[in-house]
Enzyme design. Structure first.
Site, mmCIF file in Angstrom:
data_model
loop_
_atom_site.group_PDB
_atom_site.id
_atom_site.type_symbol
_atom_site.label_atom_id
_atom_site.label_comp_id
_atom_site.label_asym_id
_atom_site.label_seq_id
_atom_site.Cartn_x
_atom_site.Cartn_y
_atom_site.Cartn_z
ATOM 1 N N TYR A 84 0.823 -1.216 0.000
ATOM 2 C CA TYR A 84 0.000 0.000 0.000
ATOM 3 C C TYR A 84 0.861 1.272 0.000
ATOM 4 O O TYR A 84 0.362 2.359 -0.264
ATOM 5 C CB TYR A 84 -0.948 0.033 1.208
ATOM 6 C CG TYR A 84 -2.067 -1.000 1.165
ATOM 7 C CD1 TYR A 84 -2.245 -1.830 0.070
ATOM 8 C CD2 TYR A 84 -2.940 -1.137 2.227
ATOM 9 C CE1 TYR A 84 -3.259 -2.774 0.038
ATOM 10 C CE2 TYR A 84 -3.961 -2.075 2.202
ATOM 11 C CZ TYR A 84 -4.113 -2.898 1.100
ATOM 12 O OH TYR A 84 -5.119 -3.831 1.076
ATOM 13 N N ASP A 96 -3.497 -17.982 1.390
ATOM 14 C CA ASP A 96 -4.694 -18.611 0.814
ATOM 15 C C ASP A 96 -5.234 -19.674 1.766
ATOM 16 O O ASP A 96 -6.446 -19.781 2.001
ATOM 17 C CB ASP A 96 -4.408 -19.185 -0.585
ATOM 18 C CG ASP A 96 -3.049 -19.860 -0.696
ATOM 19 O OD1 ASP A 96 -2.222 -19.718 0.220
ATOM 20 O OD2 ASP A 96 -2.812 -20.552 -1.704
ATOM 21 N N LYS A 100 3.104 -15.343 1.925
ATOM 22 C CA LYS A 100 2.995 -16.059 0.647
ATOM 23 C C LYS A 100 4.441 -16.316 0.219
ATOM 24 O O LYS A 100 4.890 -15.909 -0.863
ATOM 25 C CB LYS A 100 2.219 -15.194 -0.355
ATOM 26 C CG LYS A 100 1.809 -15.915 -1.607
ATOM 27 C CD LYS A 100 0.692 -16.929 -1.397
ATOM 28 C CE LYS A 100 0.376 -17.637 -2.704
ATOM 29 N NZ LYS A 100 -0.473 -18.817 -2.565
ATOM 30 N N ASP A 132 -5.401 -6.621 5.892
ATOM 31 C CA ASP A 132 -6.602 -5.879 5.514
ATOM 32 C C ASP A 132 -7.716 -6.872 5.179
ATOM 33 O O ASP A 132 -8.848 -6.775 5.670
ATOM 34 C CB ASP A 132 -6.247 -5.032 4.276
ATOM 35 C CG ASP A 132 -7.321 -4.025 3.924
ATOM 36 O OD1 ASP A 132 -8.306 -3.932 4.656
ATOM 37 O OD2 ASP A 132 -7.161 -3.346 2.894
ATOM 38 N N ASP A 138 -10.933 -8.403 7.945
ATOM 39 C CA ASP A 138 -12.357 -8.213 7.624
ATOM 40 C C ASP A 138 -13.077 -9.556 7.612
ATOM 41 O O ASP A 138 -14.208 -9.672 8.092
ATOM 42 C CB ASP A 138 -12.512 -7.557 6.246
ATOM 43 C CG ASP A 138 -12.634 -6.053 6.364
ATOM 44 O OD1 ASP A 138 -12.142 -5.503 7.361
ATOM 45 O OD2 ASP A 138 -13.226 -5.427 5.459
#
Ligand code: NAD
Length: 364
Positions: free
Chosen positions: A141, A224, A192, A248, A252
């Site tokens: 980001y 994943d 990852k 992020d 959620d």
């Protein structure tokens, strides 16, 4: 020494929910003589309307002098067409970056009384208590270069960069291990590493920091798989630590396991332990002004503030227990209403938490 708390109510339901949290803070002052002082400032759309910018200089100065900040929420449709530089969300990003709030702690806790509110089966989520530690000021980001450009062949392409410096990984790792030590001492680092070198490096540094925390059982999981496991068997996790973007998304997902956006608090901490505390939801313009918003996420944000920034864990626990008491009494705002419970307004819910804190005898 007096601890200064800055209250930034913000927009939409922000003023309604922070008003209930302020009742709790005032009770802490009067009932237990806690040496805290409250300041109030503007942020977001209301700050833009009053001053032309979403993060006025006065607010930033108050924030820099505060020991902790309580934020309601910012944003709303009336500010969406503004230039991006002065939109309410810029105020939020501005204060996070000015204070170096790099560690985002997001608990996903399911109160047993609300097990039916989740979309998952009650046995999968009952008594769920996970803490997600998300890196908040680095990663894809923020890393450069980034943008949209024309290639040599004339085709356009969008690009971002994922960079994590060793110091950035070490400091978030320390927060995560320390958090795990205060809980069940299990930490799962999500990456990852099989395809992204930046997160292969993340895994290497997390593993190295683990040597300083021998009591914490560290595991690693690809993102994943972590997403799948959060839905399949979320109770296997205690603390999870991950990068900005993975956090992020996963936080959620974890939040929604509890089925109640109005229940979940969060903390964003800097290296000195100063923090900004806020509910995970937004300004809910659709219900603003109706007196029906759930104030419990904001009240639980006060509990996180007492635990993480003000070193008053005993009072944090009392607030969390008081929330459990009002839920056990069957009181519900409309977002968590279920048959055979009593629907109450924002301020009745806040008053009920105050009453629960007032009525319990803590002398024994
Ligand atoms: P939202 O979280 O505000 O609302 C989503 C849904 O949940 C709505 O139906 C709302 O009524 C409900 N809801 C949220 N909080 C609730 C509460 N305490 N009690 C009962 N119901 C509640 O998300 P959104 O609608 O996508 O965004 C609205 C505005 O909030 C936008 O301007 C967005 O940019 C902003 N926003 C701000 C923050 C923040 O300040 N940290 C975070 C997310 C969104």
């Amino acid at each position: 020494m007096t601890q200064r708390i800055l209250i930034l109510a913000g927009d939409g339901i922000g003023p309604e929910i922070t008003a209930e949290a302020v009742k709790i803070l005032k009770l802490l002052q009067t009932r237990w003589n806690l040496d805290i002082a409250l300041d109030f400032g503007l942020i977001g759309g209301c700050a833009y309307d009053a001053t032309g910018v979403p993060l006025p200089k006065e607010t930033l100065e108050l924030a820099q002098h505060a020991d902790a900040i309580l934020l309601g929420a910012v944003g709303g449709p009336q500010w969406e067409s503004l230039d991006i530089k002065v939109r309410p969300e810029k105020g939020l990003l501005g204060i996070r970056s000015a204070l170096g709030l790099f560690a985002n702690l997001r608990p996903a806790i399911l109160y047993p009384q609300l097990a039916a509110a989740s979309t998952l089966k009650p046995e999968v989520v009952s008594n769920l208590d996970i803490m997600i530690v998300r890196e908040l000021t680095g990663g894809i980001y923020f890393s450069q270069p980034r943008g949209i450009r024309q290639t040599d062949t004339g085709e356009r392409e969008g690009f971002n960069t994922l960079v994590y410096r060793e110091s950035e990984i070490r400091r978030i790792a320390k927060v995560a291990f320390t958090t795990a030590m205060e809980r069940d001492s299990r930490l799962c680092s999500v990456d990852k590493a099989n395809v992204l070198e930046a997160t292969e490096f993340w895994r290497e540094i997390i593993t190295d920091v683990a040597k300083d925390f021998p009591k914490v059982k560290l595991s690693h999981m690809y993102v994943d798989n972590a997403a799948m496991q959060l839905v399949r068997n979320p109770k296997q996790f205690d603390v999870m630590v991950t990068t900005n973007m993975f956090g992020d998304i996963l936080s959620d997902c974890a939040a929604m396991l509890t089925g109640s956006i109005g229940m979940l608090p969060s903390a964003s901490l800097n290296e000195q332990g100063k923090g900004m505390y806020e509910p995970i939801h937004g300004s809910a313009p659709d219900i603003a002004g109706k007196g029906i918003a759930n104030p419990l996420a904001t009240i639980l944000s006060v509990a996180m503030m007492l635990r993480y920034s003000l070193d008053m864990p005993k009072y944090a626990q009392r607030i969390e227990e008081a929330v459990g008491i009002v839920l056990a009494q069957g009181l519900r705002t409309s977002d968590i209403y279920a048959p055979n419970t009593t629907e109450v307004s924002t301020d009745t819910m806040g008053d009920a938490v105050v009453a629960a804190l007032t009525n319990v005898d803590y002398s024994s």
